[in-house]
Scaffold this active site. Structure first.
Site, PDB file in Angstrom:
ATOM      1  N   SER A  31      -9.424   2.043   3.456  1.00  0.00           N
ATOM      2  CA  SER A  31      -8.537   2.763   2.553  1.00  0.00           C
ATOM      3  C   SER A  31      -7.518   1.863   1.860  1.00  0.00           C
ATOM      4  O   SER A  31      -6.761   2.325   0.991  1.00  0.00           O
ATOM      5  CB  SER A  31      -7.776   3.852   3.339  1.00  0.00           C
ATOM      6  N   SER A  83      -9.780  -0.155   7.674  1.00  0.00           N
ATOM      7  CA  SER A  83      -9.252   0.010   6.319  1.00  0.00           C
ATOM      8  C   SER A  83      -8.648  -1.240   5.699  1.00  0.00           C
ATOM      9  O   SER A  83      -8.412  -1.277   4.492  1.00  0.00           O
ATOM     10  CB  SER A  83      -8.205   1.129   6.293  1.00  0.00           C
ATOM     11  N   LYS A  94       0.833  -1.201   0.000  1.00  0.00           N
ATOM     12  CA  LYS A  94       0.000   0.000   0.000  1.00  0.00           C
ATOM     13  C   LYS A  94       0.870   1.254   0.000  1.00  0.00           C
ATOM     14  O   LYS A  94       1.893   1.320   0.694  1.00  0.00           O
ATOM     15  CB  LYS A  94      -0.913  -0.012   1.230  1.00  0.00           C
TER      16      LYS A  94
END
Length: 464
Positions: free
Chosen positions: A162, A186, A86
């Site tokens: 996210s 997330s 990420k």
């Protein structure tokens, strides 16, 4: 001679299957990496999971791994397994823009975060970085910098956030594993929406650097297709790093070693609503049916709510304070560059007083005490991961819902960031329209191994 038990398409293989294929000589890290890079080139235009792909670097790492396998000097547990990261984790040589136009790409990036350093030391192959909403501030994944990340199951739907880029990449066969972050759900939210496994360990179990402005809400964790892959990644990611003063000491046992422990006879509390959540009927039915199957497979399941009320206000205050702390360090003029919704959170946090912040921390502590007492009678808690299926892509809240903010539609996840407990989302089934539904398993603080073991058992039961 080929092994009929080993899949032939590397893009569909788990990390464990790839290592087995390398061991058997049926596949090389270069072949696996190239196949997955081809899958990214073919599939990512429809999904937009990646914000950076580096085929040249990936193939260099794959060739180095291939040489280690040939020489018999394998470096780590997942040597040669491709992984995405990420775009919030510092990764040497790659920009870490965190989805923000306010962060320049053309500056030196010489530092690995603990996550990247541990994956690199293990010999894993870095495919690229996955998309995040700006500064990972919300539970869907879109930004002015990277556009909208879509759900591979149905590209008209959100992948969640996210860590939506990581979830979409894994679900679409564009890498078997990824690493995300979870400050209010997330990891678990996109895992549920995309039909994969997402694990948020106890706070501090995976060291972080730089320190997250979201403080005790912030966790890193694996996103995978199987619980076994998540356990293997945990053994890599949870190694110590001196740059995180809040990190927990190393574990005595390994997560992979505890994964197959006997969990039959454990007492499982099933809370369909936590006592305050409105749940979509199809989600409720899918998770309820999954829990019934677990009850028939040797687990003692009782219906029980933990007993706390919705801590939405406390969570939103802490979230806003973290966002404002981070954004206050940005260059002048950044307020006009950031996502408008993030700007509103920034303003809220900037105007939050110390008393309100401490009140929110006190609420978090109170819920932690409630959960501590709850777990003296119940080994784990099971809930739906998200009360709704994935909704239309490009929106922060379900269109037409009348909701004002993303935490309002994910009340099963953020309470367990406040309490810092380990929580995992595993696939429970699908709706009548084929959308994945996640089941969340929550354990006491520091019971990461138990949560993973029960999740593996549940995964096996639900797969039959």
């Amino acid at each position: 001679m080929s092994n009929p038990d080993i899949p032939t398409d590397p893009s569909t293989m788990t990390a464990v299957e790839l290592v087995s294929a390398y061991t058997a000589g049926a596949l090389s890290p270069v072949e696996a990496t190239q196949a997955i890079l081809d899958a990214i080139a073919e599939r990512d235009d429809a999904v937009n999971a990646y914000c950076l792909v580096d085929p040249e670097r990936a193939l260099v790492q794959a060739k180095e791994s291939e040489q280690r396998w040939h020489s018999g000097h394998v470096r780590g547990l997942l040597d040669g397994v491709p992984i995405s990261i990420k775009d919030v984790f510092l990764t040497e040589g790659w920009p870490t823009r965190r989805g923000s136009r306010a962060i320049a790409a053309d500056v030196p990036w010489p530092v690995d975060s603990p996550v990247a350093a541990h994956l690199r030391a293990d010999g894993m192959v870095f495919l690229g970085k996955t998309a995040t909403p700006e500064l990972a501030w919300k539970a869907t994944t879109d930004s002015a910098l990277n556009g909208v990340t879509r759900n591979p199951v149905d590209p008209t739907r959100t992948a969640g956030g996210s860590s939506g880029g990581s979830a979409a990449a894994v679900a679409a066969g564009m890498g078997p594993v990824s690493v995300g972050t979870d400050g209010g759900g997330s990891i678990r939210i996109p895992a549920a929406f995309c039909g994969i496994v997402g694990f948020k360990p106890t706070h501090g179990r995976i060291p972080l650097y730089p320190a997250s402005p979201f403080g005790p809400l912030a966790h890193a964790g694996p996103m995978t297709r199987t619980v076994e892959d998540a356990a293997l990644l945990m053994d890599i990611l949870s190694l110590p790093d001196p740059r995180d003063p809040t990190a927990q000491p190393p574990t005595i046992t390994t997560f992979r070693g505890e994964l197959h422990r006997d969990v039959r006879g454990l007492t499982v509390a099933y809370s369909p609503t936590l006592g305050f959540v409105d749940v979509d009927p199809e989600v409720s039915s899918v998770v309820g049916n999954a829990v019934e199957r677990l009850a028939g497979a040797g687990l003692r399941v009782v219906n029980a709510d933990p007993g706390f009320t919705d801590p939405l206000a406390a969570f939103e205050d802490l979230w806003a304070a973290g966002a404002a702390t981070l954004l206050s360090k940005f260059p002048a003029g950044s307020r006009e560059l950031v996502d408008p919704g993030l700007g509103e959170v920034w303003d809220r946090g900037a105007n939050l007083g110390a008393v309100a912040y401490l009140d929110a921390r006190a609420t978090a502590a109170d819920i932690g005490i409630v959960m501590g007492a709850f777990h003296t009678a119940h080994d784990v808690l099971i809930t739906p991961t998200v009360p709704i299926p994935a909704f239309a892509a490009g929106y922060d809240v379900p269109p037409g819902s009348g909701l004002r903010s993303w935490p309002q539609w994910t009340p099963f996840t953020y309470p367990f960031n406040l309490t810092q407990q380990p929580a995992i989302s595993i696939p429970a089934g699908v709706t009548s329209g084929g959308l994945p539904v996640g089941m969340q398993i929550v354990g006491p603080r520091h019971s990461d191994d138990l949560v993973l073991a029960l999740a593996r058992y549940a995964e096996a039961i639900l797969a039959d």
